[in-house]
Scaffold this motif. Sequence first.
Motif, PDB file in Angstrom:
ATOM      1  N   GLU A 138       0.807  -1.232   0.000  1.00  0.00           N
ATOM      2  CA  GLU A 138       0.000   0.000   0.000  1.00  0.00           C
ATOM      3  C   GLU A 138       0.839   1.281   0.000  1.00  0.00           C
ATOM      4  OE1 GLU A 138      -2.747   1.006   3.120  1.00  0.00           O
ATOM      5  OE2 GLU A 138      -1.338   0.647   4.726  1.00  0.00           O
ATOM      6  N   PRO A 140       2.934   4.458  -1.168  1.00  0.00           N
ATOM      7  CA  PRO A 140       3.067   5.259  -2.391  1.00  0.00           C
ATOM      8  C   PRO A 140       4.533   5.427  -2.796  1.00  0.00           C
ATOM      9  CG  PRO A 140       2.617   6.670  -0.508  1.00  0.00           C
ATOM     10  CD  PRO A 140       2.586   5.254   0.002  1.00  0.00           C
ATOM     11  N   SER A 143       6.948   7.379  -0.482  1.00  0.00           N
ATOM     12  CA  SER A 143       7.433   6.634   0.685  1.00  0.00           C
ATOM     13  C   SER A 143       8.467   5.591   0.264  1.00  0.00           C
ATOM     14  CB  SER A 143       6.271   5.928   1.389  1.00  0.00           C
ATOM     15  OG  SER A 143       5.391   6.866   1.957  1.00  0.00           O
ATOM     16  N   LEU A 168      -4.109  -7.843   0.718  1.00  0.00           N
ATOM     17  CA  LEU A 168      -4.699  -6.675   1.387  1.00  0.00           C
ATOM     18  C   LEU A 168      -4.983  -6.909   2.865  1.00  0.00           C
ATOM     19  CD1 LEU A 168      -7.265  -5.542  -1.376  1.00  0.00           C
ATOM     20  CD2 LEU A 168      -4.977  -4.616  -0.934  1.00  0.00           C
ATOM     21  N   PHE A 208     -13.964  -6.968  -7.360  1.00  0.00           N
ATOM     22  CA  PHE A 208     -13.475  -6.140  -6.256  1.00  0.00           C
ATOM     23  C   PHE A 208     -12.312  -6.808  -5.522  1.00  0.00           C
ATOM     24  CE2 PHE A 208     -14.910  -3.870  -2.072  1.00  0.00           C
ATOM     25  CZ  PHE A 208     -13.863  -2.983  -2.192  1.00  0.00           C
ATOM     26  N   SER A 218      -6.676  -8.350  -3.697  1.00  0.00           N
ATOM     27  CA  SER A 218      -7.438  -7.610  -4.691  1.00  0.00           C
ATOM     28  C   SER A 218      -7.945  -8.584  -5.743  1.00  0.00           C
ATOM     29  CB  SER A 218      -6.536  -6.563  -5.347  1.00  0.00           C
ATOM     30  OG  SER A 218      -5.400  -7.181  -5.913  1.00  0.00           O
ATOM     31  N   ALA A 220      -8.243  -7.407  -8.937  1.00  0.00           N
ATOM     32  CA  ALA A 220      -7.332  -7.018 -10.008  1.00  0.00           C
ATOM     33  C   ALA A 220      -5.919  -7.482  -9.660  1.00  0.00           C
ATOM     34  CB  ALA A 220      -7.349  -5.502 -10.179  1.00  0.00           C
ATOM     35  N   ALA A 282      -4.231  -3.297 -11.585  1.00  0.00           N
ATOM     36  CA  ALA A 282      -4.308  -2.128 -10.699  1.00  0.00           C
ATOM     37  C   ALA A 282      -2.886  -1.713 -10.351  1.00  0.00           C
ATOM     38  CB  ALA A 282      -5.079  -2.473  -9.425  1.00  0.00           C
ATOM     39  N   PHE A 285      -1.765   2.045  -5.887  1.00  0.00           N
ATOM     40  CA  PHE A 285      -1.027   2.300  -4.642  1.00  0.00           C
ATOM     41  C   PHE A 285       0.214   3.156  -4.904  1.00  0.00           C
ATOM     42  CE2 PHE A 285      -2.945  -1.650  -2.524  1.00  0.00           C
ATOM     43  CZ  PHE A 285      -3.743  -0.902  -1.683  1.00  0.00           C
ATOM     44  N   PRO A 289      -5.257   7.669  -7.133  1.00  0.00           N
ATOM     45  CA  PRO A 289      -5.777   8.056  -5.823  1.00  0.00           C
ATOM     46  C   PRO A 289      -6.092   6.865  -4.906  1.00  0.00           C
ATOM     47  CG  PRO A 289      -7.474   8.327  -7.507  1.00  0.00           C
ATOM     48  CD  PRO A 289      -6.218   7.940  -8.228  1.00  0.00           C
ATOM     49  N   SER A 290      -6.390   5.679  -5.465  1.00  0.00           N
ATOM     50  CA  SER A 290      -6.621   4.536  -4.576  1.00  0.00           C
ATOM     51  C   SER A 290      -5.956   3.302  -5.173  1.00  0.00           C
ATOM     52  CB  SER A 290      -8.125   4.296  -4.394  1.00  0.00           C
ATOM     53  OG  SER A 290      -8.699   3.957  -5.635  1.00  0.00           O
ATOM     54  N   GLY A 291      -5.774   2.292  -4.342  1.00  0.00           N
ATOM     55  CA  GLY A 291      -5.030   1.109  -4.767  1.00  0.00           C
ATOM     56  C   GLY A 291      -5.615   0.412  -5.976  1.00  0.00           C
ATOM     57  N   SER A 292      -6.923   0.491  -6.146  1.00  0.00           N
ATOM     58  CA  SER A 292      -7.582  -0.232  -7.231  1.00  0.00           C
ATOM     59  C   SER A 292      -7.449   0.470  -8.581  1.00  0.00           C
ATOM     60  CB  SER A 292      -9.073  -0.393  -6.897  1.00  0.00           C
ATOM     61  OG  SER A 292      -9.671   0.876  -6.715  1.00  0.00           O
TER      62      SER A 292
END
Lengths: 300, 326
Positions: A138, A140, A143, A168, A208, A218, A220, A282, A285, A289-292
């Motif tokens: 997770e 970015p 980091s 996850l 999902f 996930s 994906a 996907a 992360f 904006p979101s992991g997916s």
Amino acid sequence: MDLTVGSNLFFWTADATRKFYADLAQAPVSRVVVGEVVCSKRLPFWEAEIPTALATLQEAGKDVAISTLGLVTLKRERNQTDDIFGMGVPVEINDITALKHLPENTPFWVGPLVNVYNEGTVAYLARRGATRICLPPELPLASIATLAKAGKEAGVKIEVWGHGRLPLAISARCYHARLNDRAKDNCQFICGEDLDGREVDTLDGQAFLSVNGVQTLSAATGCAAYHTEALREAGVDSLRLSPQTGDFNALCAGYADRIAGNISPEALVAQLLPEAPGGRFADGFFTGPSGSDWAHPIPA
Amino acid sequence: MMELVCPAGTPAALRAAVEAGAHAVYCGFSDETNARNFPGLNFSPEELVPAVAGAHKRGAKVLVALNTFPRAGGEKLWHQRLADAEAAGVDAVILADIGLLDYAATHHPNLRRHLSVQAAAANPDAINFYAEAFDVKRVVLPRVLTVAEISAINKEIDVETEAFVFGGLCVMAEGRCALSSYATGLSPNMNGVCSPASHVVYAEEGPDLAAKLGGFTIHRTPKDRPAPYPTLCKGCFTSGEQTGHVFEDPVSLDARHLIPALAKAGVTALKIEGRQRSRAYVAEVVRAFRAATDALADGRELPLAELARLTEGQSATAGAYAKTWR
């Protein structure tokens, strides 16, 4: 930057496991982690394959490690964690429990299920003997870059999740058993029927998540095809590829071509998408904006 | 006497909890350093000082949660909050991150350290590691254990244990879940939020009200019925032939019947979840649980009916404390 193959998160038969690692010996990857991460109940079915797999991979010139369980609760699981350190192979820890069993002055690797979010944690683990850390998926890119730098200062190689359904969550409860109206203690190893996990869709039919015993991934497939240059620039030492069904050696070769600059991200995506569990990728992360999220063209 | 550890989302809730009989309250600062980083909640360093003094005057302890995982490049904020907590005179900090535990043990050796549930230390080896490495004095147990397992753990450790008895229930190992950031980009570990309201949309679709999180439909209810909040792991999903609550039903934890068993298992403190709850709710729950711990200490029958009112109309579970949950 090179390639690492992580532990197979899914429950495959001993035969399938044997074939997978025999083939993997020919793949263009630098190291392989072998071992059961998700459920200790699976281990008796395939643990006899582990020494053979490790020997085959070592003969082929790969670095190897054996992984600990991701969530240790039972006495039997604590003993297993202890035993792993006596196998004469580097250990990749996936639960902090393993640090209690770690013999003095023993180098070890840290897997993606251990929470390594900051420089202080990298520095502490390095002092305890960590030589490689695969960061949690997770994180970015910003980091990752900071931690790759911290890794260099501490003498620790930093690895990032490159390809595979994203791990996850992990639980004491088995969702595979629950989906079949069974309790975990009477699961009848139903997770073995879903070789890449069992898909969970929203009520709108949107893919999902996927469940894999006590683990949730996930739906994906995580794919770093568009980020290999940025990751290399950030100082990341290795990309982690997570075992999946299909032609896994071709997947490894695709990533080897990609990090060598021989193929474009589009070409790699076009190659891998047909065999991707869940049929979509996907990579949110890394940049949000979101992991997916997956904000790239999808090949026709 | 079992210690009752109660949530305090605001200075007013802290006072209410203490007045209602909390032996200890826990709270956090108004930022990403704690796992209940919700708008309008928590304490500034300035607010914490009189809150601690007020609680101490009434004999209650104050525990401060710094239980997120410090951001790479941003650890200074967490370090500052440790100093703020110590300066306010808090009785302990509740930490989860190894790097932060290491820093606290080195730079604030006299500030008592508890291990947060977000560290998910679920067996004696993990607990003993944290105790030996960082001199942790108490461990908040993950909500994945049975009472029998807690009893066995307590026989192999020297530190205190604290167990959740009431309120929200994580079904995943706490601190090891990225479901929320997969759907929304914000997670408990990094941002101190789970299934954040900022990413929730309720959409009328035909006869239904769809509750969506980050664009994923988590629930669908008939328009004329109340729609539950779309907490990701309590959602309704489809897998193959099955449709239902794949991970967990929309229930909350209620282990009040297990208070005597937890006491027998060697648990030191009982924890009530709910820093996001109202002052009135907190006061009511605390009063009821304090009556129960007092009764237990006196060898009287537990006034469980009093507690039953609190969950009326809601679904509750004993969670993993009962082995069948798994």
